[in-house]
Design an enzyme around this catalytic site. Structure first.
Site, mmCIF file in Angstrom:
data_model
loop_
_atom_site.group_PDB
_atom_site.id
_atom_site.type_symbol
_atom_site.label_atom_id
_atom_site.label_comp_id
_atom_site.label_asym_id
_atom_site.label_seq_id
_atom_site.Cartn_x
_atom_site.Cartn_y
_atom_site.Cartn_z
ATOM 1 N N HIS A 1 -7.457 3.629 -13.743
ATOM 2 C CA HIS A 1 -6.239 4.066 -13.162
ATOM 3 C C HIS A 1 -6.120 3.423 -11.995
ATOM 4 O O HIS A 1 -4.907 3.750 -11.338
ATOM 5 C CB HIS A 1 -5.275 5.587 -13.191
ATOM 6 N N LYS B 1 4.611 10.374 -1.592
ATOM 7 C CA LYS B 1 3.609 10.368 -2.638
ATOM 8 C C LYS B 1 2.560 11.167 -1.618
ATOM 9 O O LYS B 1 2.804 11.276 -0.541
ATOM 10 C CB LYS B 1 3.591 9.248 -3.087
ATOM 11 N N ARG B 2 1.281 10.860 -2.530
ATOM 12 C CA ARG B 2 0.057 11.310 -2.498
ATOM 13 C C ARG B 2 -0.401 10.438 -0.522
ATOM 14 O O ARG B 2 0.501 8.946 -0.728
ATOM 15 C CB ARG B 2 -1.213 11.462 -2.958
ATOM 16 N N LYS C 1 -1.526 3.663 0.620
ATOM 17 C CA LYS C 1 -0.466 3.536 0.713
ATOM 18 C C LYS C 1 0.855 3.506 2.094
ATOM 19 O O LYS C 1 2.394 3.483 1.451
ATOM 20 C CB LYS C 1 0.799 5.270 -0.479
ATOM 21 N N THR D 1 4.751 5.219 -10.525
ATOM 22 C CA THR D 1 5.970 6.028 -11.048
ATOM 23 C C THR D 1 6.948 6.690 -10.569
ATOM 24 O O THR D 1 7.569 6.183 -10.675
ATOM 25 C CB THR D 1 5.324 6.598 -12.881
ATOM 26 N N LYS E 1 11.272 6.551 -10.736
ATOM 27 C CA LYS E 1 11.947 7.274 -11.015
ATOM 28 C C LYS E 1 13.205 6.851 -9.760
ATOM 29 O O LYS E 1 14.695 7.054 -9.680
ATOM 30 C CB LYS E 1 11.366 8.213 -10.553
#
Length: 1011
Positions: free
Chosen positions: A424, A615-616, A621, A723, A727
């Site tokens: 992952h 998101k985290r 990110k 993911t 969505k």
């Protein structure tokens, strides 16, 4: 515009989930009242809303139980190959509404609750999120369980029943978490007043030392609020004490002629709790089994007489701590003993359970019938969700060799055929590497087995590549440099028959970079399985309006076969469908704007662009780059307030790992910027910034349907898949993003022209690494970037603490590039990150590897955002309430002419004009060009026209994205796992409901056999 329908009102309309029958409604009402009286022991005079939620949950569960038992009976009778999904995280969220949808009960429950005089949405909001995961990895596992049940696979999820899930995020003064008094040694007296505490922390910061110095070692650190999700009970789980199993730790190994024996161990009991996982409308109900740690009850009563009994009882907590709390880092490895205990605890209990089930012959049997393990891989497939359950490999070998007395070679062959491994992450700091001395202390027999696996593995490599010592070093399971460590990813690769990444680009990086030696040796072992999401939760549940609209156009079957969304391409130019899609989006935005106004006391313009980044919080990110763009927009508005500007509401949300200082500083920076932007009268409603507190599954279900623009802006090559991007795509948001993770395949499916793609590709990042990245060059060359950084550095957003964000600026200039991670410790020495709001306390090291190149992509990102605004400006959407405008009063337009104050109107529908001075305007008439200007130009003067052809462009692009989202169903992903890795065939079989004979099942699998 009329008030948007609530979800409850929508479900009262004719639905794709079936017409409500009076008999079923009456039955549900009887069940509700029965549980209120006999399960909860309440009546309507004293019952609370939570009691009503529990009564409804038990009523719905009644409809699950018969199907649940029948499903397990069917599995034991047909004896199909079973799939075991091992994961340390299952981020399930709420269960009630999802269960009602999958059982086809939602409309009936809505009507029953309405007739009982209660509010369904209020009851649904009472349910606690089952937050047993950090983010994408745990949520993916939850989606997979839903899809495995929907596809009729005999599948089980195994994990830990954490007493406390992912922490509740509280934002105080812009910071995540609250300051508390931590006593590292026993001391007397109360904690100091909060004012003194804050003073001590500030003094520590000024003195550039750790504030952990109160009363001989006591400290004040920021801690997150525990998620006590079980405090009111969990109506969905069932304890199974009859299947409680022992798990061993510590001890020593004895070798004899009969083999090795692990003795003198400490025992912890694993108590299983089962949760039903229903498939969609097929009566299949699978099981998620979560283990809870319990101490054995073997106390010596003689201790009572010598005063040690009470202490012995208290020491039970040490054993039960194993399942106490979820570790809140999923992208950073912490080599803590408790974490290793958790990882072994779940696999040891699970493998005993798997072998018991393999040996049993019928439902409920505890007798061993199968005693030969040759068929084990034909009956059992075990999927390792990342390296966290990697200890399952040596544990299964221990069972086979030490207990079942299989020869090593045979045991190893069975083990390899049984396991498969999903990788992952490619971030080096996230890869698990357990210290050998810790494993030796905790699991001495397993270390011996790992050494044996490694020796045989290296012997094989040496036979293929003689004298290649460097290759042996790279491929060894044991890392020899410095502290000897076990590379758990290498163990998973060697011990599995299949290894997969979770997106095409990620799988390619895994094969060509991260594990290239292993891929060269066994190329057939490496596969790609692009992640997916379940459309039941992420469309039917969270966006019923859009789900109904799609069903009206293409039918209901897309819920089980999301690839049918491609049929929507036929409606891209359908004006009515375009209007309806835009209307659903606007209703979702109005609803979420009301939620934001209630929760955050900030008035939101629902016709502004909802620009969402949830998101985290992690540097890769790049929430920080989004923040730089916010400041850039703010500066542009301040520079020329009269200039046309597309109103935006920027929404950022996510949790920072408690030990991740830089992530917490990013949260503080975002909130500091929001404080300035949201209170600047010059900016007004043109730009608002919201940080969503405590982002979680149930909050995602609210924000995702309301989103216009989805931010997926990680540095190319760092995001495995993602993911959230899927969505948003499914729910009608457009994506601005880099070519990273699943974004690449989204662009392939929808066409790159239907996403806003910017920035470096993987090869560009590699080239920049090779040539050298110099942040100063970008700072000197880009005036807007320079202004933004200078504002942050000078304290513009933190006037009371001008140096507050100097760590952020230093990171951007000096650490945001490739390089070896360096340790940072909270100690009484000056800290590289010197701000006191750092969660790591003494002797808690954490590593970070900064290489995310924010400045390198800044210019491309800002330019791409300009393209987003341009398209949104001229796009059409129904929307504002008639007679209202954020700019001021309104006037009714003339017939055939439409006005809007930087808002979006559908040609052909009435809309007010705007009388606000200086407000940006749009004007259009039948067959006319769209024009733009200010109030002074409203009399007819125009600026160069924008094509009317573009007026629907945004919504048409949205429809193209929805039509291309079919690939990203977790049903498709699970079918690929089933056929390529587990070697089973998904089934369309619909197990008969409890009120029909068991032999009424219709099997529709291609080969006529149940999967």
């Amino acid at each position: 515009m009329s008030r948007p329908l609530s979800d409850q009102e929508r479900r009262k309309q004719i639905s794709i989930r079936g017409i409500v029958g009076a008999e079923s409604v009456a039955e549900l009402k009887r069940g509700f009242n029965r549980h209120l009286h006999f399960t909860l022991v309440k009546d309507r005079n004293v019952a609370t809303p939570r009691d009503y939620y529990f009564a409804l949950a038990h009523t719905v569960r009644d409809h699950l139980v018969g199907r649940w038992i029948r499903t397990q009976q069917y599995y034991y009778e047909k004896d199909p190959k079973r799939i075991y999904y091992l994961s340390l995280e299952f981020y399930m969220g709420r269960t009630l509404q999802n269960t009602m949808i999958n059982l086809g009960l939602q409309n009936a429950c809505d009507e029953a609750i309405y007739q009982l005089g209660l509010d369904m949405e209020e009851l649904e909001e009472i349910e606690e999120d089952a937050g047993l995961g950090n983010g994408g990895l745990g949520r993916l596992a939850a989606c997979f369980l839903d899809s495995m049940a929907t596809l009729g696979l005999a599948a089980y999820g195994y994990g830990i029943r954490y007493e406390y899930g992912i922490f509740n995020q509280k934002i105080r003064d812009g910071w995540q978490a609250a300051l508390v008094h931590i006593r590292s040694v026993p001391c007397s007296g109360p904690a100091p007043p909060r004012e003194l505490l804050r003073g001590r922390v500030e003094q520590a910061r000024m003195e550039k030392r750790c504030p952990c110095s109160w009363r001989g070692g006591d400290g004040f650190v920021e801690v997150e609020e525990a998620d006590d999700w079980l405090r009111h009970g969990n109506p969905w789980e069932k304890a199974r004490p009859e299947y409680m199993l022992p798990v061993h730790f510590y001890g020593r190994v004895e070798h004899a002629a009969t083999g090795a024996k692990w003795v003198d161990t400490q025992v912890v009991l694993a108590l299983p709790y089962d949760t039903p996982v229903p498939g969609y409308m097929n009566n299949t109900v699978n099981t998620m089994r979560l283990w809870s740690a319990r101490a054995p009850n073997d106390f010596n009563l003689r201790d009572f007489n010598v005063g040690d009994y009470i202490q012995a009882v208290l020491d039970r907590n040490l054993a039960e701590n194993i399942s106490r709390v979820l570790y809140p880092n999923d992208n950073f490895f912490e080599g803590k003993e408790l974490r290793l205990k958790q990882e072994y605890f779940v696999v040891a209990a699970t493998l005993q359970d798997i072998i018991r089930r393999f040996k049993a012959s019928k439902f409920g049997s505890t007798d061993s019938v199968r005693t030969v393990f040759d068929s084990f891989p034909d009956q059992v497939a075990i999927q390792l969700n990342d390296t966290h359950p990697a200890m399952a490999i040596p544990e299964l070998m221990r069972i086979f060799v030490d207990i079942e007395k299989l020869p090593w070679n045979k045991a190893w062959d069975i083990t390899k055929q049984t396991f498969a491994y999903t990788n992952h992450t490619v971030l080096p700091e996230a890869l698990e590497r357990w210290p050998v001395d810790l494993v030796e202390k905790l699991l001495p027999r397993h270390l011996q087995i790992i050494y044996e696996i490694n020796q045989r593995h290296l012997d094989h490599i040496a036979s293929l590549f003689p004298n290649d010592v460097d290759r042996l070093r790279r491929m060894s399971l044991i890392e020899e440099g410095g502290t000897k460590r076990i590379n758990m990813a290498h163990l998973c690769i060697v011990g599995s028959h299949a290894v997969n990444g979770v997106a095409k680009i990620h799988s390619e990086i895994v094969k060509t970079e991260v594990f290239k030696d292993f891929a060269a040796l066994e190329p057939e072992k490496f596969q790609n399985k692009t992640n997916g999401i379940t459309p039941r939760r992420w469309l039917l549940l969270c966006n019923p309006g859009l789900a109904e609209l799609i069903a009206e156009k293409i039918g209901e079957d897309y819920v089980r076969d999301l690839s049918q969304l491609t049929k929507l391409h036929e409606f891209v130019d359908d004006d009515l469908f375009i209007r309806e899609v835009a209307k659903v989006k606007q209703e979702n935005k109005v609803k979420f704007a009301l939620y934001l106004e209630k929760e955050y006391k900030v008035k939101i313009n629902p016709s502004s662009m909802f620009d969402v980044h949830v998101k985290r919080i992690h540097e890769y990110k790049r929430q920080l780059m989004n923040c730089l763009h916010i400041i850039t927009m703010y500066n542009r508005i301040r520079r020329d307030p009269a200039k046309l500007f597309v109103p935006r509401t920027v929404i950022i949300g996510g949790k920072a790992a408690p030990g991740y200082h830089m992530a917490k500083m990013i949260i503080k920076l975002i909130n500091a910027v929001a404080q300035v932007v949201n209170n600047d009268p010059v900016v007004g409603s043109k730009l608002k910034v919201i940080f969503l507190e405590n982002y979680r599954v149930s909050l995602a279900e609210k924000v995702i349907p309301a989103t216009d623009l989805s931010e997926q802006i990680s540095t190319a090559g760092t995001e495995a898949s993602g993911t959230g991007n899927m969505k948003f795509m499914l729910n009608g948001a457009l994506t601005i993003g880099t070519m990273d993770g699943a974004n690449v395949e989204m662009a392939e499916e929808a066409g790159e022209e239907n996403l806003f793609i910017f920035g470096m590709r993987v090869e560009d990042v590699t080239k920049l690494d090779r040539e050298g990245y110099n942040a100063q060059e970008y700072y000197d060359r880009l005036p807007e970037l320079k202004q933004v950084i200078d504002q942050i550095k000078s304290g513009f957003f933190s006037p009371k603490e001008p140096d507050l964000f100097k760590d952020v600026v230093n990171m951007l200039f000096y650490h945001d590039r490739s390089g070896s991670p360096s340790p940072v410790r909270c100690s009484h020495r000056p800290l590289p990150y010197s701000h006191p709001r750092i969660s790591a306390v003494a002797d808690s090291p954490f590593l970070r590897c900064y290489r995310f190149k924010v400045f390198a992509d800044y210019e491309a990102y800002v330019k791409c955002q300009e393209k987003v605004s341009e398209l949104y400006l001229v796009s059409a959407s129904p929307g504002a309430r008639r007679g209202s405008c954020e700019g001021g009063t309104t006037s009714r337009p003339g017939e055939g002419v439409w006005w809007g104050c930087a808002r979006r109107w559908v040609p052909g529908e009435e809309a007010p004009g705007c009388a606000a001075a200086g407000g940006p305007w749009l004007k259009a008439g039948p067959g006319a060009n769209v024009t733009r200007g200010t109030r002074a130009q409203a009399s007819g003067r125009t600026v160069p026209p924008l094509s009317l052809q573009n007026s629907k462009a945004w919504t048409k692009m949205v429809i193209r994205n929805i039509a291309a989202a079919g690939k990203f169903s977790s049903d498709r992903t699970i079918k690929e796992y089933a056929r390529d890795i587990w070697h089973v065939e998904p089934s369309d079989l619909k197990i008969p409901p409890p009120n029909e004979p068991r032999d009424a099942a219709e099997d529709k699998t291609p080969n006529g056999t149940a999967a």
